[in-house]
Scaffold this active site. Sequence first.
Site, mmCIF file in Angstrom:
data_model
loop_
_atom_site.group_PDB
_atom_site.id
_atom_site.type_symbol
_atom_site.label_atom_id
_atom_site.label_comp_id
_atom_site.label_asym_id
_atom_site.label_seq_id
_atom_site.Cartn_x
_atom_site.Cartn_y
_atom_site.Cartn_z
ATOM 1 N N ARG A 27 25.793 42.691 31.906
ATOM 2 C CA ARG A 27 26.639 42.808 30.716
ATOM 3 C C ARG A 27 28.084 42.440 31.036
ATOM 4 N NH1 ARG A 27 31.262 45.145 29.050
ATOM 5 N NH2 ARG A 27 30.731 47.059 30.176
ATOM 6 N N ASP A 28 28.748 43.252 31.807
ATOM 7 C CA ASP A 28 30.156 43.029 32.123
ATOM 8 C C ASP A 28 30.346 41.767 32.947
ATOM 9 O OD1 ASP A 28 32.864 43.603 32.149
ATOM 10 O OD2 ASP A 28 32.736 44.877 33.908
ATOM 11 N N HIS A 220 34.928 52.725 37.999
ATOM 12 C CA HIS A 220 34.655 51.300 37.781
ATOM 13 C C HIS A 220 35.852 50.513 38.319
ATOM 14 C CE1 HIS A 220 32.859 48.047 35.037
ATOM 15 N NE2 HIS A 220 33.936 47.492 35.552
ATOM 16 N N HIS A 222 37.761 47.129 40.043
ATOM 17 C CA HIS A 222 37.809 45.692 40.290
ATOM 18 C C HIS A 222 38.474 45.465 41.647
ATOM 19 C CE1 HIS A 222 36.798 43.764 36.250
ATOM 20 N NE2 HIS A 222 36.549 45.051 36.109
ATOM 21 N N CYS A 253 38.562 39.623 35.296
ATOM 22 C CA CYS A 253 39.483 40.156 34.304
ATOM 23 C C CYS A 253 40.399 39.037 33.835
ATOM 24 C CB CYS A 253 40.307 41.305 34.878
ATOM 25 S SG CYS A 253 41.493 41.955 33.680
ATOM 26 N N ASN A 262 34.333 42.419 39.509
ATOM 27 C CA ASN A 262 33.915 43.785 39.765
ATOM 28 C C ASN A 262 33.579 44.002 41.239
ATOM 29 O OD1 ASN A 262 33.707 45.035 37.004
ATOM 30 N ND2 ASN A 262 32.338 43.300 36.688
#
Length: 313
Positions: A27-28, A220, A222, A253, A262
């Site tokens: 997803r991300d 979460h 990065h 991002c 990530n």
Amino acid sequence: MTAPGLPMEVTAEGLPTRVRIHEVGARDGLQNEQTVVPTEIKAEFIRRLADAGLPTVEATSFVHPKWVPQLADAEQLFPQLDGIDPHRLPVLVPNERGLDRALALGARRIAVFGSATESFAKANLNRTVDEALAMFAPVIERAKDAEVQVRGYLSMCFGDPWEGPVPVAQTVRVCRALLDLGCDELSLGDTIGVATPGHVQTLLASLNEAGVATSRIGVHFHDTYGQALANTFAALQHGVTTVDASAGGLGGCPYAKSATGNLATEDLVWMLHGLGIETGVDLDRLAATSVWMADVLGRPSPSRTLRALSHKE
């Protein structure tokens, strides 16, 4: 392939014995790709991740296709995951319409996506922080009525590209508000990768002081500045047992040009297994899946562990 006996297990005091990895690559990760990955490939990716032992694999997002065209096939994808327990397949929903679409397909875990800062709330949701919370309220209430588990993502918990450092109290306020609305779990997002270990532990301690149990917190990170594993270790020291990660380090991002995406699931698993922390994940199968997806995307993975394992082959 992992060499026999590696990583060598050397435990450290005060760490959890087991960590649940919340896999976000499908997803991300894929929503940040320039090209649209075919639905059948996405479904195969998710099945392989689940087969590698990842207990939670975030499947897709029920946002309007205009905003995230890479995930416009949510209705087509979710039925192709039949056979995987839907409790293992969270989906992102932005509003009540998204919730309707997710529930119609049998989703049993959803997530809403908020912001700790006004600038990102305006850029991402075209609302103020409080307006976004008001929008989430009926979504969360209806999900809970349907006995669906709700996760609250909170972005920009540590820093914002427009506002700079984010005061800890500001992040705590929005976290507390999401829980008060009924979220079962929070995911603290270091969206532009600027967190450092001391900041992580200070935020976690402040959340505890505000009545937020560590058991309800996930992290979460990065890896923009190479701090994701260090920050994760700091969270583990505090007792956090849920860590988000992305297979092969997929994702990025758009607000930090140097962002590398990530935290890679392979890098996380290597560290956790070296610490003797159980994950249930087969690292070799996970690595093979990420190599396969990197080939599909036509570019190498930024995961250092994956590169090392691939080089050994």
